[in-house]
Design a protein around this motif. Sequence first.
Motif, PDB file in Angstrom:
ATOM      1  N   LYS A  78       0.791  -1.174  -0.332  1.00 38.33           N
ATOM      2  CA  LYS A  78      -0.005   0.107   0.030  1.00 38.33           C
ATOM      3  C   LYS A  78       0.823   1.272  -0.030  1.00 38.33           C
ATOM      4  N   LYS A  82       1.130   4.054  -3.208  1.00 37.74           N
ATOM      5  CA  LYS A  82       0.931   5.355  -2.856  1.00 37.74           C
ATOM      6  C   LYS A  82       2.068   6.325  -3.250  1.00 37.74           C
ATOM      7  N   SER A 116      -5.164  -1.787  -1.607  1.00 38.77           N
ATOM      8  CA  SER A 116      -3.790  -1.049  -1.919  1.00 38.77           C
ATOM      9  C   SER A 116      -4.021  -0.543  -3.358  1.00 38.77           C
TER      10      SER A 116
END
Length: 375
Positions: A78, A82, A116
Amino acid sequence: MFKLPPISLYIHIPWCLKKCGYCNFYSKVKKSTLPEEEYIKHLLKDLEKDAILINQRTIKSIFIGGGTPSLLTSNGIKKLIKEIKKRINISHTAEITIEANPTTLEYKRFLNYKDSGINRFSIGIQTFNSDLLKKIERTYDKKEAILAIEEIKKININFNLDLMYGLPNQSLNDALLDLKIATKYNPSHISWYQLTIEPNTIFYTKNLNLPNEKIIFQILKQGDNFLKKSGYNKYEISSYSRLNYECKHNLNYWNFGDYIGIGSGAHGKITKKNGDIIRTVKNNIDHFINGNYLKKKFIVIKEEKCLEYFMNAFRLYQSISQKQFEERTNINKSYIKDKIKKAIKEGYIKEKNNFWNTTKKGKKFLNSLLEIFLD
């Protein structure tokens, strides 16, 4: 002005629970806790260096491969996705794939991976035969493989199953049974390819009792017919998919698109505005984790551009656009006219309306066809 090709991102996670005897990819056996946080930090720094080369292009697909990338925690994945999105432009329709093995530790993370941003899973089944799994040194059995597929079906309809044929002592019925079990779970994609033993692998020096050519031919012929009758379209030498579920990331490779390759052992291909193609190779884990990312960087010469293009394009079951060849290589098609004439004369390809098509003979003797462009 030269038109830059589409671009993807490949991320290499090098660790595995065990090095399989046939594996030819760069990987390291996991001996203790992974240095996950540190590795992700270096992945992002590696990305920042390569991002300078892509000329603000938007990433069309991401593939997290290995090794065994599903050994990373869901929080790690995740964070990685990101932070990547903060550094480069990612299409809102991007296909984001992660490779995983069907072990209990990994498939329990699938739901969190989806949260995610992962929207495609590739599960390395290889075979459903527990005895054959032992022979090729996999770390799970048939029961775990099926459990993993059942778990993935609960959360995502877009998933690939990796299967191999030509395994030690494998019969025609063994190979066909693998396909029957796989199609029962209706994956959107099946990668089905022959086991090949490369010189730098553990299996290379072993007597594996692999099936003979006659059995391999029957496996390929009957397996191919079965998959097509089961509703799968063969769009590449070893790739079958349901309608509109072709692997976008691999299609970009085969259509000679660009890709950033980050992580230890990763390879990349970046086209510059002047048409030059840069190849990158990243360092092994010991160097990489110390901030020394780049092992090798070089410009592909004109002759090798042609060979590399056709090594990819001839794998596809579609017409090859002569315009695309010129756009992706920055080479006029007249440069290869003698080689094309020879390939046509040998019956490997046909030419019509500014397209090239590989014949059945060309697909069957692909290496002989490519040797024309290697000449």
